[in-house]
Design a protein around this motif. Structure first.
Motif, PDB file in Angstrom:
ATOM      1  N   SER A 142       0.830  -1.211   0.000  1.00 51.33           N
ATOM      2  CA  SER A 142       0.000   0.000   0.000  1.00 51.33           C
ATOM      3  C   SER A 142       0.859   1.253   0.000  1.00 51.33           C
ATOM      4  CB  SER A 142      -0.966   0.026   1.186  1.00 51.33           C
ATOM      5  OG  SER A 142      -0.534  -0.798   2.224  1.00 51.33           O
ATOM      6  N   ARG A 175       0.037   4.204  -0.094  1.00 53.57           N
ATOM      7  CA  ARG A 175      -0.442   5.286   0.776  1.00 53.57           C
ATOM      8  C   ARG A 175       0.007   5.075   2.216  1.00 53.57           C
ATOM      9  NH1 ARG A 175      -5.592   6.582   1.421  1.00 53.57           N
ATOM     10  NH2 ARG A 175      -6.210   4.438   1.069  1.00 53.57           N
ATOM     11  N   ALA A 176       0.093   3.825   2.627  1.00 54.45           N
ATOM     12  CA  ALA A 176       0.611   3.558   3.973  1.00 54.45           C
ATOM     13  C   ALA A 176       2.081   3.950   4.048  1.00 54.45           C
ATOM     14  CB  ALA A 176       0.430   2.085   4.320  1.00 54.45           C
ATOM     15  N   HIS A 231       3.500   6.364   2.373  1.00 53.15           N
ATOM     16  CA  HIS A 231       3.495   7.816   2.460  1.00 53.15           C
ATOM     17  C   HIS A 231       3.177   8.249   3.888  1.00 53.15           C
ATOM     18  CE1 HIS A 231       2.939  11.940   1.279  1.00 53.15           C
ATOM     19  NE2 HIS A 231       1.687  11.942   1.651  1.00 53.15           N
ATOM     20  N   TYR A 232       2.187   7.620   4.464  1.00 50.65           N
ATOM     21  CA  TYR A 232       1.759   7.911   5.828  1.00 50.65           C
ATOM     22  C   TYR A 232       2.903   7.704   6.822  1.00 50.65           C
ATOM     23  CZ  TYR A 232      -0.449   6.565  10.318  1.00 50.65           C
ATOM     24  OH  TYR A 232      -0.773   6.413  11.634  1.00 50.65           O
ATOM     25  N   ALA A 233       3.698   6.658   6.586  1.00 47.23           N
ATOM     26  CA  ALA A 233       4.766   6.328   7.534  1.00 47.23           C
ATOM     27  C   ALA A 233       6.070   7.045   7.198  1.00 47.23           C
ATOM     28  CB  ALA A 233       4.990   4.817   7.544  1.00 47.23           C
ATOM     29  N   GLY A 234       6.040   7.904   6.170  1.00 49.37           N
ATOM     30  CA  GLY A 234       7.249   8.651   5.829  1.00 49.37           C
ATOM     31  C   GLY A 234       8.293   7.810   5.113  1.00 49.37           C
ATOM     32  N   ILE A 235       7.849   6.758   4.428  1.00 49.53           N
ATOM     33  CA  ILE A 235       8.792   5.929   3.682  1.00 49.53           C
ATOM     34  C   ILE A 235       8.932   6.501   2.276  1.00 49.53           C
ATOM     35  CG2 ILE A 235       9.119   3.654   2.637  1.00 49.53           C
ATOM     36  CD1 ILE A 235       7.705   2.490   5.119  1.00 49.53           C
ATOM     37  N   LEU A 238       2.066  15.114   6.010  1.00 49.34           N
ATOM     38  CA  LEU A 238       1.947  14.350   4.770  1.00 49.34           C
ATOM     39  C   LEU A 238       1.734  15.247   3.564  1.00 49.34           C
ATOM     40  CD1 LEU A 238      -0.353  11.419   5.985  1.00 49.34           C
ATOM     41  CD2 LEU A 238       2.125  11.549   5.956  1.00 49.34           C
ATOM     42  N   PRO A 256       6.425  13.404   7.748  1.00 49.26           N
ATOM     43  CA  PRO A 256       5.778  12.727   8.876  1.00 49.26           C
ATOM     44  C   PRO A 256       6.750  12.249   9.950  1.00 49.26           C
ATOM     45  CG  PRO A 256       5.712  11.342   6.908  1.00 49.26           C
ATOM     46  CD  PRO A 256       6.201  12.688   6.477  1.00 49.26           C
ATOM     47  N   ILE A 257       7.956  11.878   9.564  1.00 53.08           N
ATOM     48  CA  ILE A 257       8.862  11.321  10.566  1.00 53.08           C
ATOM     49  C   ILE A 257       9.287  12.395  11.557  1.00 53.08           C
ATOM     50  CG2 ILE A 257      11.128  10.260  10.897  1.00 53.08           C
ATOM     51  CD1 ILE A 257      10.620   8.644   8.411  1.00 53.08           C
ATOM     52  N   GLY A 288      -4.823   0.162   4.326  1.00 55.01           N
ATOM     53  CA  GLY A 288      -4.300   0.790   3.111  1.00 55.01           C
ATOM     54  C   GLY A 288      -3.590   2.091   3.407  1.00 55.01           C
ATOM     55  N   MET A 289      -3.914   2.732   4.533  1.00 58.43           N
ATOM     56  CA  MET A 289      -3.166   3.931   4.905  1.00 58.43           C
ATOM     57  C   MET A 289      -2.608   3.783   6.314  1.00 58.43           C
ATOM     58  SD  MET A 289      -4.062   7.880   4.558  1.00 58.43           S
ATOM     59  CE  MET A 289      -3.055   9.162   5.260  1.00 58.43           C
ATOM     60  N   LEU A 334       5.095   0.113  11.999  1.00 55.35           N
ATOM     61  CA  LEU A 334       5.022   1.014  10.840  1.00 55.35           C
ATOM     62  C   LEU A 334       5.429   2.445  11.166  1.00 55.35           C
ATOM     63  CD1 LEU A 334       4.191   1.197   7.840  1.00 55.35           C
ATOM     64  CD2 LEU A 334       1.910   1.810   8.590  1.00 55.35           C
TER      65      LEU A 334
END
Ligand SMILES: Nc1ncnc2c1ncn2[C@@H]1O[C@H](COP(=O)(O)OP(=O)(O)OP(=O)(O)O)[C@@H](O)[C@H]1O
Ligand SMILES: [Mg+2]
Lengths: 371, 520
Positions: free
Chosen positions: A238, A240-241, A243-247, B323, B343-344, B360-361, B375
C-alpha cells in the motif's frame, strides 16, 4: 446462428483451498509431461525413452547434475534479479541486457587490472565490476520510473537490444579493447589468469555456484528481516501507507531496480570468472536473462524458492539440450517440452485463483428465466 | 414472529402476518485458523423484512454475510432459498439465486460511468452495447426504488453515499431479491443515512429482503424488523418486532453488561500550547481546500473538528501530520516548526496520527499485527521483531483485539479489530512520547463496548497532558468529548464554540454552510 451448448465459467475464488496450493504445481508438471508424451508419440519418438534420457542427462549422471548446477548458477542470479524487482511490483524485463553489461564490465576489470593481484582479490573485483555495470545499465530506467513513472518494462527491454549491439560492437570492431588481438577471427580477449577460477575436478561447475546460493539467501534475509525489506513490503502492498509512515517510495524504487540490475550483471561476471574467461558473443543467443524471468515465475516470485526452481529449470534445459547429443532427438523437442512445462505451470495458477466449471448454456438461460 | 402491533402496520407484504422465509441458514460453521467465526449459526430472513445482525467486533457478522452470499463456503451447515436447499460455490452463484452483498469497501471502477459499473460482470450482454438502452434500464431500476442517479456520471466523481447507491442499483439490476448490507452507514453522513433508509423501505415494500449490519444502535432500533445478536460466533439473542426494544437493551444483549452509551467529557486543566496552526491554506490544482485556518490546541485539551465529510478535514489532518505541504501558513508541534518537514519529523516531536482510512493507509493489509505496530516506529537496520513481540501481545490484550496473536494478518482482522490495532499503535506512543494526538473518526466501525474503551483511552490521554485533535463526522461524539469545537465548511473554520454549551442547531447550520457569524 450456431450455439455451443456448453460454456466454461471462471469464477474468482474468495479463498484458495490449501490443498490446491500443493496439488496444482504437481498436476501441472504431470499434465505437461502427458502433453509432451502425446507430441513425442505423434512425431515417432518413445516418450518413456525420451523422458528417461532427459532425466538422466539433466540430473542423474555426474556430468548431468554438474552441468545443471553450473547453468543454475547463472539462472539463479537472473532469477532473483527478476523476482527481487517484482517484490515491489517492478518488472525488470531487461535482465538479459544487464547480463551482457555484466560480461563487459567483468571482462574489462579482468583485462585492465592485469595479472598483478591474487585470485582471491581479483575475482571479487571482477564480480563487483560486472554487478556495477549491470546496475549502471538499469540506472536510467530506474530513474525515470521513480521520477516520472515511465514503464520500466519498455525501457529495460529496449536497453537489452542496445546491450546486444554493444556486445557485437566490442567483439567485431577491429582494435577493440575486448577483442583478442592475436587472432584475425573475431574473439574475446581472455582475462588475466588471476581473474579465472578453476572448476571442480572434471566438471564444468565453478565455485560461483555457492556465491549464487549465498546471494539468494542474503536477499531472502534482506526482504524478510531488514528495514529495507520492510519498506519494500509496505510500498508494494500500500503506497499510501508508505506515504503515511514517511517511507520514501522513490528512493526505494531506485535502489530495488539498481540491485536487480546488479544481480543480472553479476550473472554475466560469473561467466567471465567461470566458464567463459572472455566475452563470448554467442551469449546473445542463449537468453539466460529471459530465462531468469521464467525461473522467477515458476517460483511465483518467492525468493525462497528461486534456488529450487532455478535448478529444476536448468536440469530441464540441460537434459533437453543433451537429447540431441545422446539420442537423435532434435533439440526442438527438448525446447518444446520446456515450453510445455512452463505453460502448464503458469496455467495451473488459473485453477488456484478461479473456480472453473462447465455449464450447459440451456441450464443457465433456464435459470435466468426462472428468476 | 412477534405479534406486536408494529408488525401489522408495515406495508402490503405483511398483511398476512406470516411472510415466507426467503433465505435461511442452518447450523452454519465457519472456521478460520484459530477461530470459529460462525458456530452452528441459524439465521433466516423473510420476504419484505429487515433483519439486523448485531454483535461485537469479530463476532462473526461479516463472515455470516459472506456465507449467505456465496463468498465463503461454510464448513458445516447449509442454506435454503424459498424452502429449497441450495449450494453457493461463489458470489455469482449467490446472485443467480437473487442474493447480493454490498460490501463496506466498494468494488467499483472509478473511471467507468455509473451504468458501465452496473452492467460490469453481467453475462449475456450483446456484443455491441446499446448505451441508450442500458442507461434507460439502469435509470428505471434506480428510480423504481427511489434511488435517483445519473447513469452517465463517472463513479470517480461521486460522493461515498452516491457510490453506495450505485452498488445497490447494481445489485438490484442483477436481480437481487435479498440484499446484504455490511455496515452501510459507517461511511455515510446523517442525511445520507436518512436517504438510505428511505431506499430500504422502498425495497422492503417491493418484497425484497434486507440483511443489515451496523454498530449504531439507534439505527438498528429504527430500521429493523428483527435483530439477531451474535457473540463469539454464536447466536446469543433475538429481538422481534420493530420498536420493541431500545438501545440500552441491545447493548446489554451484545456485550452482556451495561454500557455507557453517551460520551463523557473529561474536564482537565489545560496547559501550554502544543499545536499551533497559523494561517494555514492549501490549494490543490487551484482549488482552495483549506483557507486561512488558525488555531491552537493546548496540553490536556481536546479540540473537535466537526463538518460534513469532504470539507477539508482529511487535508487538515494530513497537513498537520506532515503528509501534505500547505500552500501557505505554518504548523508547529510542541514549539518545533513542522511545516514541510515530513511525517517522521512530526512524529519525532510528539505527533501520533490515526488517519481516517485504516486498511491501506493506517495499516498495511498484508502485514501482521506486529509489523503494523512497527510502521510508525523507529525500526533498526535489521528489524527487531523479538523485542516488540511482548508489547504486541500486551496491546492485543489491553485493546481486546480478537486475533490469534501478533502474527495475525491485518487483512484477516474484522473491521473493528483492525481499527483497534491502529488505535493501539497510535495511542501507545512511537518514536517519542506522544504530545499531540490527531484522531480521525476513531470509533467508526467499533462496537459499543469498544467505543466506550476508546473514549476512555482518549480521556486518559488528555488527563496525561496530551493535546488531542478529534476530527469526526459523528457530531454527538465531537460535541460531547471536546472542550472546543470548530466547524469546517469548504475548507474554512466557520464556527468556533465551546463543546459544553454548543447548540446543536447552531453547529448543524454551520456545517450546512449557513453560519453567518464568523469566528469569535
Ligand atoms: N479471512 C480470515 N482469515 C482468518 N480469520 C478471519 C478471516 N476473516 C475473519 N476472521 C476472523 O473471524 C472472526 C469474525 O470476523 P468477522 O469479520 O465476521 O467479524 P465481524 O462480526 O464482522 O466484526 P466487525 O464488527 O469488527 O466487522 C474474527 O475473529 C476475525 O479475526
Ligand atoms: Mg465486519
Amino acid at each position: 446462428m450456431m450455439r455451443i451448448p456448453f460454456r466454461v465459467v471462471f469464477e474468482q475464488r474468495g479463498e484458495t483451498p490449501r490443498r490446491l496450493s500443493l496439488l496444482v504445481p504437481l498436476a501441472s508438471v504431470l499434465a505437461a509431461l502427458f502433453f509432451g508424451a502425446l507430441f513425442l508419440l505423434a512425431t515417432g519418438y518413445s516418450p518413456i525413452d525420451t523422458y528417461t534420457n532427459m532425466f538422466r542427462d539433466g540430473f542423474a549422471s555426474f556430468n548431468g547434475i554438474t552441468d545443471t548446477l553450473a547453468l543454475s548458477t547463472v539462472l539463479i542470479c537472473t532469477g532473483i534479479s527478476a523476482a527481487f524487482a517484482f517484490q515491489m511490483n517492478l518488472y525488470n524485463i531487461g535482465g538479459e541486457g544487464q547480463l551482457y553489461l555484466g560480461l563487459i564490465g567483468g571482462a574489462w576489470a579482468g583485462i585492465a587490472l592485469g595479472d598483478h593481484l591474487p585470485t582471491l582479490i581479483m575475482v571479487p573485483i571482477v564480480l563487483l565490476c560486472g554487478a556495477l555495470a549491470g546496475a549502471a545499465w538499469i540506472f536510467v530506467p530506474a530513474f525515470v520510473r521513480s521520477r516520472l513513472g515511465t514503464s520500466e518494462i519498455v525501457s529495460t527491454l529496449l536497453l537489452t537490444y542496445i546491450g546486444a549491439s554493444l556486445i557485437k560492437h566490442v567483439i567485431y570492431t577491429p582494435d577493440s579493447f575486448f577483442r583478442n588481438p592475436n587472432t584475425s577471427f573475431p574473439q574475446g580477449r581472455r582475462v588475466a589468469d588471476s581473474a579465472s577460477l578453476d572448476s571442480f575436478g572434471s566438471s564444468r561447475l565453478y565455485p560461483t555456484f555457492f556465491v549464487a546460493l549465498i546471494i539468494a539467501g542474503a536477499l531472502y534475509w534482506i526482504v524478510k528481516r531488514t528495514e529495507f525489506g520492510y519498506r519494500i513490503n509496505v510500498i508494494s502492498d500500500s503506497p499510501r501507507a508508505a506515504h503515511y509512515a514517511g517511507i520514501n517510495a522513490r528512493r526505494t524504487t531506485i535502489w530495488v531496480m539498481l540491485i536487480s540490475g546488479a544481480l543480472s550483471g553479476l550473472a554475466g561476471a560469473m561467466l567471465i570468472v567461470g566458464p567463459y574467461g572472455k566475452i563470448e558473443p554467442s551469449i546473445i543467443t542463449l537468453g539466460y536473462g529471459y530465462a531468469g524471468i521464467v525461473v522467477a515465475a515458476l517460483a511465483r516470485n518467492n525468493l525462497g524458492l528461486i534456488i529450487v526452481s532455478g535448478i529444476l529449470f536448468s536440469g530441464l534445459r540441460v537434459g533437453g539440450n543433451n537429447l540431441q547429443v545422446t539420442t537423435d532427438t532434435p533439440i526442438h523437442i527438448g525446447v518444446m517440452l520446456q515450453g510445455a512445462i512452463l505453460l502448464f505451470a503458469l496455467g495451473g495458477e488459473a485453477f488456484r485463483r478461479y473456480h472453473i466449471h462447465v455449464v450447459r448454456v440451456q441450464d443457465a438461460t433456464a435459470r435466468k428465466a426462472a428468476v | 414472529m412477534s405479534s406486536t402491533s408494529h408488525e401489522v402496520a408495515r406495508g402490503p407484504h405483511h398483511n398476512s402476518g406470516a411472510a415466507s422465509t426467503a433465505l435461511s441458514a442452518h447450523s452454519i460453521d465457519k472456521k478460520f485458523p484459530g477461530v470459529l467465526a460462525n458456530d452452528s449459526v441459524d439465521f433466516d430472513v423473510r420476504a419484505g423484512e429487515v433483519h439486523t445482525l448485531l454483535g461485537e467486533n469479530g463476532a462473526g457478522k461479516s463472515t455470516l454475510a459472506a456465507v449467505l452470499c456465496g463468498l465463503y463456503q461454510p464448513d458445516a451447515g447449509y442454506l435454503m432459498r424459498n424452502g429449497k436447499r441450495i449450494n453457493l460455490s461463489s458470489p455469482r452463484a449467490g446472485l443467480q439465486h437473487g442474493i447480493a452483498m454490498v460490501h463496506q469497501h466498494f468494488r467499483l471502477v472509478e473511471r467507468f460511468s455509473v451504468s458501465e459499473n452496473v452492467i460490469l460482470g453481467s453475462r449475456d450482454l450483446p456484443f455491441k452495447l446499446n448505451r441508450r438502452d442500458i442507461n434507460e434500464k439502469v435509470a428505471s431500476v434506480a428510480e423504481s426504488y427511489g434511488l435517483p442517479i445519473d447513469p452517465n456520471a463517472t463513479v470517480g466523481d461521486l460522493s461515498v453515499g452516491q457510490r453506495q447507491r450505485v452498488e445497490i442499483v447494481k445489485a438490484l439490476y442483477q436481480g437481487a431479491e435479498i440484499l446484504l448490507l455490511d455496515e452501510p452507514t459507517a461511511v455515510l453522513v446523517p442525511s445520507e443515512v436518512e436517504k438510505l433508509f428511505e431506499n430500504v423501505h422502498a425495497m422492503t415494500a417491493a418484497g425484497k429482503s434486507i440483511v443489515f449490519i451496523s454498530h449504531k444502535l439507534g439505527e438498528v432500533v429504527e430500521i429493523s424488523d428483527r435483530v439477531t445478536v451474535l457473540r463469539n460466533g454464536r447466536v446469543t439473542g433475538h429481538v422481534s418486532g420493530r420498536g420493541t426494544t431500545d438501545t440500552k437493551e441491545l447493548a446489554r444483549l451484545m456485550v452482556g453488561r451495561d454500557i455507557e452509551l453517551n460520551a463523557q467529557r473529561a474536564t482537565h486543566a489545560t496547559g501550554h500550547e502544543i499545536l499551533q496552526i497559523r494561517n494555514l491554506s492549501l490549494s490543490v490544482e487551484n482549488v482552495a481546500v483549506l483557507s486561512d485556518i488558525s488555531f491552537n490546541v493546548h496540553a490536556g485539551e481536546m479540540v473537535g473538528i466537526a463538518g460534513v465529510a469532504g470539507n477539508g478535514q482529511r487535508e487538515l489532518a494530513d497537513t498537520i501530520a506532515g503528509l501534505i505541504s500547505p500552500t501557505s501558513g505554518s504548523v508547529s508541534i510542541s514549539g518545533a516548526m513542522t511545516t514541510d518537514c515530513g511525517p517522521i519529523q512530526a512524529r519525532e516531536v510528539g505527533l501520533a496520527y490515526v488517519p481516517e482510512d485504516r486498511l491501506g493507509m493506517g495499516l498495511v493489509p498484508s502485514m501482521t499485527i506486529l509489523d503494523n505496530l512497527l510502521l510508525t516506529r523507529d525500526r533498526k537496520v535489521v528489524v527487531d521483531r523479538v523485542s516488540v513481540r511482548p508489547e504486541a501481545t500486551r496491546l492485543i490484550e489491553q485493546f481486546e483485539i480478537k486475533a490469534n496473536g501478533p502474527d495475525h494478518l491485518a487483512r484477516k482482522l474484522s473491521g473493528g479489530n483492525a481499527q483497534k490495532v491502529l488505535l493501539a499503535r497510535e495511542l501507545s506512543g512511537g518514536r517519542s512520547a506522544t504530545k499531540l494526538l490527531v484522531v480521525c473518526s476513531p470509533t467508526r466501525g467499533l462496537d459499543v463496548g469498544a467505543i466506550e474503551t476508546v473514549r476512555r483511552l482518549l480521556n486518559d490521554a488528555r488527563r496525561a497532558g496530551q493535546a488531542i485533535l478529534l476530527i469526526s463526522e459523528d457530531l454527538d461524539e465531537v460535541l460531547s468529548l471536546s472542550d472546543r469545537v470548530f466547524v469546517l465548511y469548504r475548507g474554512a473554520v466557520v464556527l468556533e464554540t465551546p463543546g459544553e454549551s454548543a447548540q446543536l442547531s447552531q453547529v448543524g447550520a454551520a456545517m450546512a454552510g449557513l453560519a453567518n457569524e464568523g469566528r469569535s
